[in-house]
Design an enzyme around this catalytic site. Sequence first.
Site, short mmCIF file in Angstrom:
data_model
loop_
_atom_site.label_atom_id
_atom_site.label_comp_id
_atom_site.label_asym_id
_atom_site.label_seq_id
_atom_site.Cartn_x
_atom_site.Cartn_y
_atom_site.Cartn_z
N PRO A 98 0.81 -1.22 0.00
CA PRO A 98 0.00 0.00 0.00
C PRO A 98 0.84 1.27 0.00
CG PRO A 98 -0.98 -1.61 1.44
CD PRO A 98 0.33 -2.20 0.99
N CYS A 99 0.41 2.21 -0.83
CA CYS A 99 1.22 3.40 -1.07
C CYS A 99 0.69 4.64 -0.37
CB CYS A 99 1.29 3.68 -2.57
SG CYS A 99 -0.33 4.02 -3.32
N ASN A 100 -0.42 4.54 0.34
CA ASN A 100 -1.08 5.72 0.89
C ASN A 100 -0.12 6.66 1.62
OD1 ASN A 100 -2.72 3.24 0.82
ND2 ASN A 100 -4.41 4.63 1.18
#
Length: 384
Positions: A98-100
């Site tokens: 996940p890149c959030n």
Amino acid sequence: MIFRKGELFCGPGGLAFAAKSASISNENEEFSIKHAWANDIDYSACKTFAKNICYSDESIITTNEDEVKNGKTVICKDVRELDITKLPPIDAFTFGFPCNDFSIVGEQKGFEGKYGALYTYGVKVLREHKPKWFLAENVGGLQSANGGEAFKKIIQDLASVGEDEFGGYEIVPHLYKFEEYGVPQARHRVIIVGIRKDLGLHYKIPMPTTSNKSEYRSSKWAFEVSCYNEGNVRDALYNNEMTKHPAETVKRLQAIPPGQNAWYEGIPEELRLKVKGAKLSNIYKRLDPNIPAYTVTGSGGGGTHMYHYDEPRALTNRERARLQTFPDDYNFQGSKEDVRKQIGMAVPPFGAKIIIEAILKTFAGIEYPHIQPKWNIDELRDIT
């Protein structure tokens, strides 16, 4: 040689579709990839993966790792609750963690954010299963998160897996600009390829397929021409519903020329947005038909749907999927909003396939045109 591949954070299957589409042969052997298992927390994404990668319905989705041996190969649960030791053996591993908290949009919390340390579950898979190669993907903002220290820490952790057992992994990180690889979208991603050092193989960055900007594929090309779909996107059967806009939004879009956004000076005063402070460039931004689209994201509220160059409306999910290079028969599952998010978070299969084919060529002993990586791995590993 068939590589059995596992995947964490699989989403709707962008990397998996690229992998299953890739096949390389030398004089003696064919090299290909077979799905073994995949995990994601989002049920709609798991349904999409099951339908398009496994050619099955949700009956193969499970929350119990013990059922993978019975053919339920898509595990829908929080990765933090996943028992990695129960997953079947694999030869290859992919994970778009996940890149959030690593995105250039937002607060860039990095390791301090909710999603910052989820890459460590990929490290755990490497330690447990020791695959021959892996591919990790994240946003371009990863390189600057936490003052650059997050990226260095991730590289060090990935490279050091199995050092005492098989020498660790030879890591090759690079910032791929997907518009340089035939994707009709400006999408920049950090991709880290690792190959076990005991295999004595050396992956190289495949050379971009387009040599200059005049050869980039445009959004108009994606919708009206395209080499991975047939015909105009209007004829696509799946995920092609139009968005109904208020009359004021339609009028505003009509006043915005292709390539411009909500802050275009020619918009009548009564249609201007009353916004104070920062003015994001992608608000009500219409595509320029002659260049690659701006980056497809999972957002959609507040004027961020992405907007057509020739019509005063938001893009359909199918149009967004074409910008991401999914074929028209790739049938995304879930609500319209679920599908939008899945598409926005996915890896473009067309670009990913070029990278995965380069990995297979490395194993096949086939030379291919290549370039130097963006980073010196020795400098990245020196975090003292």
